[in-house]
Each structure stands twice: as C-alpha cells, then as structure tokens.
Scaffold this motif. Structure first.
Motif, PDB file in Angstrom:
ATOM      1  N   ARG A   7       0.848  -1.190   0.000  1.00 30.54           N
ATOM      2  CA  ARG A   7       0.000   0.000   0.000  1.00 30.54           C
ATOM      3  C   ARG A   7       0.883   1.238   0.000  1.00 30.54           C
ATOM      4  NH1 ARG A   7      -4.823   0.712  -0.241  1.00 30.54           N
ATOM      5  NH2 ARG A   7      -6.193   2.060   0.931  1.00 30.54           N
ATOM      6  N   GLY A   8       0.589   2.150  -0.904  1.00 29.35           N
ATOM      7  CA  GLY A   8       1.336   3.395  -0.963  1.00 29.35           C
ATOM      8  C   GLY A   8       2.589   3.329  -1.825  1.00 29.35           C
ATOM      9  N   SER A   9       2.945   2.140  -2.308  1.00 34.06           N
ATOM     10  CA  SER A   9       4.143   2.059  -3.139  1.00 34.06           C
ATOM     11  C   SER A   9       3.819   2.540  -4.551  1.00 34.06           C
ATOM     12  CB  SER A   9       4.722   0.639  -3.167  1.00 34.06           C
ATOM     13  OG  SER A   9       3.809  -0.270  -3.713  1.00 34.06           O
ATOM     14  N   VAL A  10       4.676   3.396  -5.078  1.00 33.95           N
ATOM     15  CA  VAL A  10       4.485   3.938  -6.423  1.00 33.95           C
ATOM     16  C   VAL A  10       4.794   2.873  -7.464  1.00 33.95           C
ATOM     17  CG1 VAL A  10       5.300   5.695  -8.051  1.00 33.95           C
ATOM     18  CG2 VAL A  10       4.960   6.283  -5.646  1.00 33.95           C
ATOM     19  N   ILE A  11       5.834   2.096  -7.192  1.00 31.08           N
ATOM     20  CA  ILE A  11       6.249   0.996  -8.063  1.00 31.08           C
ATOM     21  C   ILE A  11       6.145  -0.283  -7.243  1.00 31.08           C
ATOM     22  CG2 ILE A  11       8.121   0.011  -9.420  1.00 31.08           C
ATOM     23  CD1 ILE A  11       7.127   2.612 -10.616  1.00 31.08           C
ATOM     24  N   GLY A  71       2.586  -1.257 -16.745  1.00 31.30           N
ATOM     25  CA  GLY A  71       2.212  -2.516 -16.118  1.00 31.30           C
ATOM     26  C   GLY A  71       3.393  -3.448 -15.951  1.00 31.30           C
ATOM     27  N   GLU A  72       4.258  -3.482 -16.936  1.00 34.70           N
ATOM     28  CA  GLU A  72       5.441  -4.341 -16.885  1.00 34.70           C
ATOM     29  C   GLU A  72       6.341  -3.978 -15.706  1.00 34.70           C
ATOM     30  OE1 GLU A  72       9.158  -5.650 -19.773  1.00 34.70           O
ATOM     31  OE2 GLU A  72       7.576  -4.378 -20.562  1.00 34.70           O
ATOM     32  N   LEU A  73       6.442  -2.690 -15.418  1.00 39.59           N
ATOM     33  CA  LEU A  73       7.298  -2.223 -14.326  1.00 39.59           C
ATOM     34  C   LEU A  73       6.590  -2.170 -12.976  1.00 39.59           C
ATOM     35  CD1 LEU A  73       9.373   0.647 -15.902  1.00 39.59           C
ATOM     36  CD2 LEU A  73      10.250  -1.325 -14.666  1.00 39.59           C
ATOM     37  N   GLY A  74       5.292  -2.387 -12.969  1.00 45.96           N
ATOM     38  CA  GLY A  74       4.565  -2.317 -11.711  1.00 45.96           C
ATOM     39  C   GLY A  74       4.212  -0.902 -11.290  1.00 45.96           C
ATOM     40  N   ALA A  75       4.142   0.008 -12.251  1.00 48.77           N
ATOM     41  CA  ALA A  75       3.688   1.380 -11.968  1.00 48.77           C
ATOM     42  C   ALA A  75       2.160   1.355 -12.049  1.00 48.77           C
ATOM     43  CB  ALA A  75       4.284   2.359 -12.967  1.00 48.77           C
ATOM     44  N   ARG A  80      -3.263   1.909 -14.295  1.00 46.01           N
ATOM     45  CA  ARG A  80      -4.715   2.018 -14.090  1.00 46.01           C
ATOM     46  C   ARG A  80      -5.294   3.235 -14.819  1.00 46.01           C
ATOM     47  NH1 ARG A  80      -4.348   1.823  -9.108  1.00 46.01           N
ATOM     48  NH2 ARG A  80      -4.525   4.022  -8.622  1.00 46.01           N
ATOM     49  N   LEU A  81      -4.623   4.371 -14.711  1.00 47.01           N
ATOM     50  CA  LEU A  81      -5.117   5.584 -15.373  1.00 47.01           C
ATOM     51  C   LEU A  81      -5.029   5.461 -16.892  1.00 47.01           C
ATOM     52  CD1 LEU A  81      -3.520   8.182 -12.956  1.00 47.01           C
ATOM     53  CD2 LEU A  81      -5.976   7.735 -13.222  1.00 47.01           C
ATOM     54  N   ALA A  82      -3.933   4.896 -17.394  1.00 52.16           N
ATOM     55  CA  ALA A  82      -3.792   4.704 -18.842  1.00 52.16           C
ATOM     56  C   ALA A  82      -4.840   3.717 -19.352  1.00 52.16           C
ATOM     57  CB  ALA A  82      -2.387   4.228 -19.178  1.00 52.16           C
ATOM     58  N   ASP A  83      -5.166   2.722 -18.542  1.00 51.42           N
ATOM     59  CA  ASP A  83      -6.210   1.766 -18.911  1.00 51.42           C
ATOM     60  C   ASP A  83      -7.563   2.467 -19.027  1.00 51.42           C
ATOM     61  OD1 ASP A  83      -7.239  -0.921 -19.420  1.00 51.42           O
ATOM     62  OD2 ASP A  83      -8.132  -0.778 -17.421  1.00 51.42           O
ATOM     63  N   ARG A  84      -7.885   3.301 -18.062  1.00 49.99           N
ATOM     64  CA  ARG A  84      -9.151   4.052 -18.121  1.00 49.99           C
ATOM     65  C   ARG A  84      -9.197   4.931 -19.363  1.00 49.99           C
ATOM     66  NH1 ARG A  84      -9.718   7.112 -12.690  1.00 49.99           N
ATOM     67  NH2 ARG A  84     -11.258   8.259 -13.901  1.00 49.99           N
ATOM     68  N   HIS A 105      -0.314  12.383 -15.885  1.00 49.58           N
ATOM     69  CA  HIS A 105       0.977  13.088 -15.857  1.00 49.58           C
ATOM     70  C   HIS A 105       1.569  13.084 -14.442  1.00 49.58           C
ATOM     71  CE1 HIS A 105       1.747  14.884 -19.836  1.00 49.58           C
ATOM     72  NE2 HIS A 105       0.428  14.870 -19.980  1.00 49.58           N
ATOM     73  N   THR A 106       0.727  13.324 -13.444  1.00 46.58           N
ATOM     74  CA  THR A 106       1.185  13.326 -12.054  1.00 46.58           C
ATOM     75  C   THR A 106       1.675  11.943 -11.638  1.00 46.58           C
ATOM     76  OG1 THR A 106      -0.320  15.125 -11.480  1.00 46.58           O
ATOM     77  CG2 THR A 106       0.482  13.774  -9.661  1.00 46.58           C
ATOM     78  N   ALA A 107       0.906  10.917 -11.981  1.00 44.64           N
ATOM     79  CA  ALA A 107       1.280   9.544 -11.639  1.00 44.64           C
ATOM     80  C   ALA A 107       2.592   9.163 -12.313  1.00 44.64           C
ATOM     81  CB  ALA A 107       0.167   8.577 -12.043  1.00 44.64           C
ATOM     82  N   HIS A 108       2.744   9.573 -13.569  1.00 49.31           N
ATOM     83  CA  HIS A 108       3.997   9.277 -14.266  1.00 49.31           C
ATOM     84  C   HIS A 108       5.172   9.985 -13.593  1.00 49.31           C
ATOM     85  CE1 HIS A 108       7.229   8.980 -17.053  1.00 49.31           C
ATOM     86  NE2 HIS A 108       7.266  10.293 -17.123  1.00 49.31           N
ATOM     87  N   ALA A 109       4.999  11.235 -13.212  1.00 47.88           N
ATOM     88  CA  ALA A 109       6.087  11.978 -12.565  1.00 47.88           C
ATOM     89  C   ALA A 109       6.522  11.280 -11.275  1.00 47.88           C
ATOM     90  CB  ALA A 109       5.658  13.418 -12.287  1.00 47.88           C
ATOM     91  N   GLU A 110       5.553  10.782 -10.504  1.00 47.83           N
ATOM     92  CA  GLU A 110       5.873  10.051  -9.275  1.00 47.83           C
ATOM     93  C   GLU A 110       6.645   8.769  -9.596  1.00 47.83           C
ATOM     94  OE1 GLU A 110       2.000   9.420  -7.608  1.00 47.83           O
ATOM     95  OE2 GLU A 110       1.864  11.473  -6.838  1.00 47.83           O
ATOM     96  N   ALA A 111       6.156   8.023 -10.563  1.00 48.62           N
ATOM     97  CA  ALA A 111       6.812   6.772 -10.949  1.00 48.62           C
ATOM     98  C   ALA A 111       8.207   7.050 -11.492  1.00 48.62           C
ATOM     99  CB  ALA A 111       5.969   6.029 -11.987  1.00 48.62           C
ATOM    100  N   ASP A 112       8.347   8.088 -12.287  1.00 49.24           N
ATOM    101  CA  ASP A 112       9.631   8.409 -12.889  1.00 49.24           C
ATOM    102  C   ASP A 112      10.667   8.756 -11.819  1.00 49.24           C
ATOM    103  OD1 ASP A 112      11.177   8.786 -15.397  1.00 49.24           O
ATOM    104  OD2 ASP A 112      11.343  10.840 -14.622  1.00 49.24           O
ATOM    105  N   ARG A 113      10.248   9.480 -10.768  1.00 46.68           N
ATOM    106  CA  ARG A 113      11.166   9.821  -9.674  1.00 46.68           C
ATOM    107  C   ARG A 113      11.693   8.545  -9.001  1.00 46.68           C
ATOM    108  NH1 ARG A 113       7.762  14.195  -8.974  1.00 46.68           N
ATOM    109  NH2 ARG A 113       6.441  13.164  -7.450  1.00 46.68           N
ATOM    110  N   VAL A 114      10.801   7.604  -8.751  1.00 48.70           N
ATOM    111  CA  VAL A 114      11.215   6.347  -8.116  1.00 48.70           C
ATOM    112  C   VAL A 114      12.139   5.562  -9.042  1.00 48.70           C
ATOM    113  CG1 VAL A 114      10.381   4.124  -7.246  1.00 48.70           C
ATOM    114  CG2 VAL A 114       9.185   6.230  -6.643  1.00 48.70           C
ATOM    115  N   LEU A 115      11.767   5.490 -10.303  1.00 47.77           N
ATOM    116  CA  LEU A 115      12.576   4.739 -11.275  1.00 47.77           C
ATOM    117  C   LEU A 115      13.928   5.383 -11.485  1.00 47.77           C
ATOM    118  CD1 LEU A 115       9.773   3.822 -13.808  1.00 47.77           C
ATOM    119  CD2 LEU A 115      10.916   2.277 -12.187  1.00 47.77           C
ATOM    120  N   ALA A 116      13.985   6.701 -11.488  1.00 48.68           N
ATOM    121  CA  ALA A 116      15.262   7.405 -11.625  1.00 48.68           C
ATOM    122  C   ALA A 116      16.183   7.066 -10.448  1.00 48.68           C
ATOM    123  CB  ALA A 116      15.041   8.911 -11.716  1.00 48.68           C
TER     124      ALA A 116
END
Length: 121
Positions: A7-11, A71-75, A80-84, A105-116
């Motif tokens: 719960r709460g994990s971005v990735i 989905g492959e990376l677990g973001a 979910r948003l891209a699916d909608r 865009h917000t969700a991607h920015a969060e995921a990108d920070r973690v992935l970076a």
C-alpha cells in the motif's frame, strides 16, 4: 497470482523483483527502466496531442502503449489511469479526459522519480 503491491508504493516491488530475476544481475531491469523513462514522455506527449486534436484512435494507441510499459514495471497508478483512458478512447469519448490526463501526468512523474532513483539518476 502475485501478491498485491505494498500500500502506498508507487512501483510494485514484486514486479521489480520478477524483472530482476530474469537475468540475475539486474541488467534487464535497468534496460526496462531506461526504456520506460525514455518512451513514457513520448507517449504522454502523444496523448496530449491526440486529446487536443480530438483523435480518439491516436489517444487509444498512445494510452495503450503507456499502459503496457507501466504494467510491466509495476507502476500501477500509471497503468490504471492509462487503462481508463484507453477504454474511454476506444469508446470514442474525447471530452472530459483532461482531468484524467492530468492525473496520468502526475502519476507518471511520481513513478519516474522512483525509477530514476532505482536507476541511479
């Protein structure tokens, strides 16, 4: 079935672990992260352009592509948003997507920070 993400994990750490296990040394995971970080901004730009142009087919393609790589990376939030968005575009619903795209865009920015951070920069 794989365990639910924390719960709460971005990735989802389970998704990262599965990718890391594919080659043992993390090289494949690093390549997948690099590919996502390079391609996702292009897909987001294509989503923005398609939405502005009212092009449901282009919107569906870009959202579907982003959904798959996230989905492959677990973001999961990006996925979910891209699916909608994919489903709305498939039904040719263009109007009313601005808020969903902003969330994406917000969700991607969060995921990108973690992935970076995972990728070391």
């Amino acid at each position: 079935p794989s365990p639910a993400p924390r719960r709460g994990s971005v990735i989802d750490p389970n998704a990262l672990s599965r990718l890391r296990q594919l080659d043992g040394d993390g090289t494949f995971l690093a390549q997948v992260i690099e590919l996502y970080r390079r391609d996702a901004p292009r897909q987001l730009a294509a989503i923005d352009d398609a939405l502005a142009a009212g092009d449901a087919a282009a919107l569906e393609r870009a959202a579907h592509t982003l959904k798959g790589s996230a989905g492959e990376l677990g973001a999961h939030r990006v996925h979910r948003l891209a699916d909608r968005l994919t489903e709305r575009a498939r039904r040719r619903q263009i109007d009313g997507n601005a808020e969903l795209v902003a969330e994406l865009h917000t969700a991607h920015a969060e995921a990108d920070r973690v992935l970076a951070a995972l990728a070391g920069g």
